[in-house]
Design an enzyme around this catalytic site. Structure first.
Site, mmCIF file in Angstrom:
data_model
loop_
_atom_site.group_PDB
_atom_site.id
_atom_site.type_symbol
_atom_site.label_atom_id
_atom_site.label_comp_id
_atom_site.label_asym_id
_atom_site.label_seq_id
_atom_site.Cartn_x
_atom_site.Cartn_y
_atom_site.Cartn_z
ATOM 1 N N GLY A 45 0.843 -1.197 0.000
ATOM 2 C CA GLY A 45 0.000 0.000 0.000
ATOM 3 C C GLY A 45 0.876 1.244 0.000
ATOM 4 O O GLY A 45 2.059 1.184 0.353
ATOM 5 N N GLN A 50 2.740 9.967 1.617
ATOM 6 C CA GLN A 50 4.047 9.341 1.844
ATOM 7 C C GLN A 50 5.071 9.768 0.785
ATOM 8 O O GLN A 50 6.267 9.579 0.980
ATOM 9 C CB GLN A 50 3.920 7.810 1.882
ATOM 10 C CG GLN A 50 3.141 7.308 3.092
ATOM 11 C CD GLN A 50 3.015 5.808 3.095
ATOM 12 O OE1 GLN A 50 2.119 5.253 2.480
ATOM 13 N NE2 GLN A 50 3.924 5.119 3.764
ATOM 14 N N CYS A 93 5.410 -0.360 7.593
ATOM 15 C CA CYS A 93 5.075 0.912 6.941
ATOM 16 C C CYS A 93 6.311 1.379 6.186
ATOM 17 O O CYS A 93 7.414 1.380 6.739
ATOM 18 C CB CYS A 93 4.673 1.955 7.987
ATOM 19 S SG CYS A 93 4.238 3.534 7.249
ATOM 20 N N LEU A 94 6.131 1.776 4.925
ATOM 21 C CA LEU A 94 7.274 2.204 4.118
ATOM 22 C C LEU A 94 7.879 3.497 4.659
ATOM 23 O O LEU A 94 9.024 3.815 4.350
ATOM 24 C CB LEU A 94 6.852 2.353 2.652
ATOM 25 C CG LEU A 94 6.333 1.049 2.011
ATOM 26 C CD1 LEU A 94 5.831 1.313 0.598
ATOM 27 C CD2 LEU A 94 7.411 -0.032 1.993
ATOM 28 N N HIS A 135 -4.996 1.177 7.530
ATOM 29 C CA HIS A 135 -3.648 1.733 7.720
ATOM 30 C C HIS A 135 -3.441 2.921 6.763
ATOM 31 O O HIS A 135 -2.931 3.979 7.169
ATOM 32 C CB HIS A 135 -2.627 0.615 7.454
ATOM 33 C CG HIS A 135 -1.194 1.016 7.450
ATOM 34 N ND1 HIS A 135 -0.279 0.551 8.368
ATOM 35 C CD2 HIS A 135 -0.477 1.824 6.605
ATOM 36 C CE1 HIS A 135 0.911 1.074 8.100
ATOM 37 N NE2 HIS A 135 0.825 1.837 7.037
ATOM 38 N N GLU A 136 -3.857 2.739 5.497
ATOM 39 C CA GLU A 136 -3.644 3.806 4.496
ATOM 40 C C GLU A 136 -4.550 5.008 4.757
ATOM 41 O O GLU A 136 -4.123 6.153 4.588
ATOM 42 C CB GLU A 136 -3.855 3.264 3.074
ATOM 43 C CG GLU A 136 -2.930 2.117 2.657
ATOM 44 C CD GLU A 136 -1.459 2.412 2.844
ATOM 45 O OE1 GLU A 136 -1.059 3.582 2.747
ATOM 46 O OE2 GLU A 136 -0.697 1.465 3.117
ATOM 47 N N HIS A 139 -3.060 7.208 7.193
ATOM 48 C CA HIS A 139 -2.054 8.120 6.609
ATOM 49 C C HIS A 139 -2.712 9.425 6.141
ATOM 50 O O HIS A 139 -2.138 10.507 6.297
ATOM 51 C CB HIS A 139 -1.351 7.485 5.407
ATOM 52 C CG HIS A 139 -0.184 6.606 5.752
ATOM 53 N ND1 HIS A 139 0.908 7.063 6.446
ATOM 54 C CD2 HIS A 139 0.070 5.301 5.485
ATOM 55 C CE1 HIS A 139 1.784 6.078 6.597
ATOM 56 N NE2 HIS A 139 1.298 4.992 6.014
HETATM 57 O O1 K1U Z 1 3.667 2.297 4.236
HETATM 58 C C1 K1U Z 1 2.629 1.761 3.884
HETATM 59 O O2 K1U Z 1 1.566 2.316 4.099
HETATM 60 C C2 K1U Z 1 2.677 0.427 3.199
HETATM 61 C C3 K1U Z 1 2.611 -0.756 4.144
HETATM 62 C C4 K1U Z 1 1.178 -1.234 4.180
HETATM 63 C C5 K1U Z 1 0.784 -2.215 5.251
HETATM 64 C C6 K1U Z 1 1.516 -3.344 5.518
HETATM 65 C C7 K1U Z 1 1.089 -4.240 6.494
HETATM 66 C C8 K1U Z 1 -0.056 -4.008 7.184
HETATM 67 C C9 K1U Z 1 -0.772 -2.868 6.933
HETATM 68 C C10 K1U Z 1 -0.360 -1.979 5.943
HETATM 69 C C11 K1U Z 1 3.550 -1.811 3.585
HETATM 70 O O3 K1U Z 1 3.384 -2.265 2.510
HETATM 71 S S1 K1U Z 1 4.865 -2.329 4.580
HETATM 72 C C12 K1U Z 1 5.646 -3.618 3.588
HETATM 73 C C13 K1U Z 1 4.893 -4.898 3.554
HETATM 74 O O4 K1U Z 1 3.990 -5.114 4.355
HETATM 75 C C14 K1U Z 1 5.209 -5.923 2.537
HETATM 76 C C15 K1U Z 1 6.263 -5.791 1.691
HETATM 77 C C16 K1U Z 1 6.542 -6.776 0.746
HETATM 78 C C17 K1U Z 1 5.760 -7.873 0.649
HETATM 79 C C18 K1U Z 1 4.693 -8.041 1.486
HETATM 80 C C19 K1U Z 1 4.413 -7.058 2.441
HETATM 81 ZN ZN ZN Z 2 2.225 3.171 6.209
#
Ligand code: K1U
Ligand code: ZN
Length: 173
Positions: A45, A50, A93-94, A135-136, A139
């Protein structure tokens, strides 16, 4: 075009985003850039804030590696129902690199949004998709998952991120 993802602490990540006024080719280009940036990160996401753009705009794709891609473009998403039943996921979260925590949220949500083509839609989500949507949307309101943790855990994570940002700056300069 790949965009730079902001890392906490950054005051932009704490701002409330404004509604999108119209879905046009400029917005579609932005959504395409966001998707490319999210896939490259990699993540499931990404909210426009972001990458420093204060608009109510989200991209999501929870498909696994090797599966057909299923991108979702959510413009002006609005939660219209949250379940009483909750679930716990380990969230990342990125904007909080290498930080993870178990967060409890409603297990299901229903939302109204505008899609890539400017059409109003509704969606009922469960499981990881429901968690990711919430979660998004957080943000878009300046909220990060660390805000649900104790002050001690949150402060520890912020301290690590400040160190991480200094390190990146040192390598770049
Ligand atoms: O920063 C963000 O909003 C993105 C975040 C979204 C998220 C992840 C887990 C639970 C709720 C919301 C991410 O994508 S973090 C990276 C991640 O979860 C992932 C990366 C590669 C493969 C699978 C998952
Ligand atoms: Zn996030």
């Amino acid at each position: 075009m790949l965009r730079k993802i902001l890392i906490e602490p950054d005051p932009i990540l704490r701002k409330k985003c404004d509604p999108v006024e119209k879905v046009d080719d400029d917005l579609r280009k932005l959504m395409t850039d966001m998707l490319e940036t999210m896939y490259k990160a990699p993540g499931i996401g990404l909210a426009a804030v972001q990458i420093g753009i204060l608009k109510r705009l989200i991209v999501i794709d929870i498909s696994k590696n090797g599966e057909k891609k299923t991108p979702l473009f959510l413009v002006n998403p609005e939660i219209i129902n949250l379940s009483e039943k909750t679930s716990i996921y380990e969230e990342g979260c990125l904007s909080l690199p290498d930080q993870f925590a178990e967060i409890e949220r409603p297990a299901e949500c229903k939302l109204r949004y505008i899609d890539f083509n400017g059409k109003e839609k509704e969606l009922k989500a469960t499981g990881l998709l429901a968690t990711c949507i919430q979660h998004e949307i957080d943000h878009l309101n300046g909220i990060l998952f660390i805000d649900y943790l104790s002050k001690l855990k949150k402060d520890m994570i912020i301290k690590k991120l400040i160190k991480h940002k200094k390190e990146i700056k040192r390598v770049i300069v």
